[in-house]
Write a protein that holds these residues in place. Structure first.
Motif, PDB file in Angstrom:
ATOM      1  N   GLY A 119       5.552  -1.499  -4.251  1.00  0.00           N
ATOM      2  CA  GLY A 119       4.773  -0.327  -4.645  1.00  0.00           C
ATOM      3  C   GLY A 119       3.853  -0.628  -5.811  1.00  0.00           C
ATOM      4  N   HIS A 166       1.020  -2.803  -4.515  1.00  0.00           N
ATOM      5  CA  HIS A 166       0.140  -2.011  -3.656  1.00  0.00           C
ATOM      6  C   HIS A 166      -0.729  -1.070  -4.479  1.00  0.00           C
ATOM      7  CE1 HIS A 166      -0.790   0.949  -0.414  1.00  0.00           C
ATOM      8  NE2 HIS A 166      -0.908  -0.170   0.262  1.00  0.00           N
ATOM      9  N   ARG A 167      -0.154  -0.486  -5.519  1.00  0.00           N
ATOM     10  CA  ARG A 167      -0.905   0.430  -6.371  1.00  0.00           C
ATOM     11  C   ARG A 167      -1.951  -0.319  -7.182  1.00  0.00           C
ATOM     12  NH1 ARG A 167      -0.046   1.564 -11.301  1.00  0.00           N
ATOM     13  NH2 ARG A 167       2.071   0.786 -11.286  1.00  0.00           N
ATOM     14  N   ARG A 222      -6.080   0.077  -0.930  1.00  0.00           N
ATOM     15  CA  ARG A 222      -4.715   0.542  -0.636  1.00  0.00           C
ATOM     16  C   ARG A 222      -4.450   0.731   0.838  1.00  0.00           C
ATOM     17  NH1 ARG A 222      -3.342   4.772  -5.434  1.00  0.00           N
ATOM     18  NH2 ARG A 222      -3.700   3.305  -7.112  1.00  0.00           N
ATOM     19  N   ARG A 229       4.862   4.068  -7.242  1.00  0.00           N
ATOM     20  CA  ARG A 229       3.511   4.594  -7.026  1.00  0.00           C
ATOM     21  C   ARG A 229       3.246   5.803  -7.915  1.00  0.00           C
ATOM     22  NH1 ARG A 229       2.459   4.786  -0.535  1.00  0.00           N
ATOM     23  NH2 ARG A 229       1.898   2.611  -0.258  1.00  0.00           N
TER      24      ARG A 229
END
Length: 161
Positions: A81, A84-85, A90, A157
């Motif tokens: 997470g 990815h953030r 994204r 996130r």
């Protein structure tokens, strides 16, 4: 899924996308699934020995074995997470779906490994048959891996720095 197995013509954009997707799946999903499979099999094997030889501590050993797998999945989900953030694009990977794939692969493999291990070794598998390990046991493992991983992704996130 069969479209990933087709060898595409070189030079096509769709082919490059399929190859890229396949590489992402094999380079990202498989290490996580294999690591969680090994961790789960080791936790269950340790639990089997704890129940057999340290019976007064069997309840604590059950909780400890469960906690080890849950914490590992949650931490790895949080790391994903965070990565990815931090990434600008994204849309590259849908993490809940990705972790569902990891959970299914890890559950299937660990159910298969532990089922075979119970048949060919002296490890006491609580009388569970091979079919149970590969079906019902694997379904439980999917939940034990998927839910904490997605919670870790969501927390990172939402609250990550």
């Amino acid at each position: 899924m069969a479209e990933h197995l087709v060898v595409p013509r070189s030079g096509s954009a769709a082919a490059a996308g399929r190859i890229s997707t396949w590489r992402t799946i094999t380079t990202a999903l498989l290490p996580r699934a294999l690591a969680l499979t090994v961790l789960h099999v080791l936790a269950r094997t340790g639990l089997a020995y704890a129940v057999a030889y340290w019976t007064p501590f069997s309840v604590a050993a059950r909780w400890l074995a469960l906690a080890v797998v849950v914490v590992a999945a949650a931490v790895w989900g949080a790391i994903d997470g965070h990565r990815h953030r931090a990434r600008a694009d994204r849309s590259a990977r849908d993490l809940p779906v990705f972790w569902l794939g990891v959970a299914f692969v890890a559950a299937g493999l660990s159910g298969l490994v532990y089922g075979v291990l119970g048949q060919v070794s002296s490890i006491r598998t609580d009388g569970n048959a091979f079919v149970f390990e590969v079906t019902t046991g694997a379904a439980w493992i999917v939940l034990v891996i998927y839910v904490p991983a997605v919670v870790g992704v969501a927390i990172e996130r939402r609250f990550g720095s």
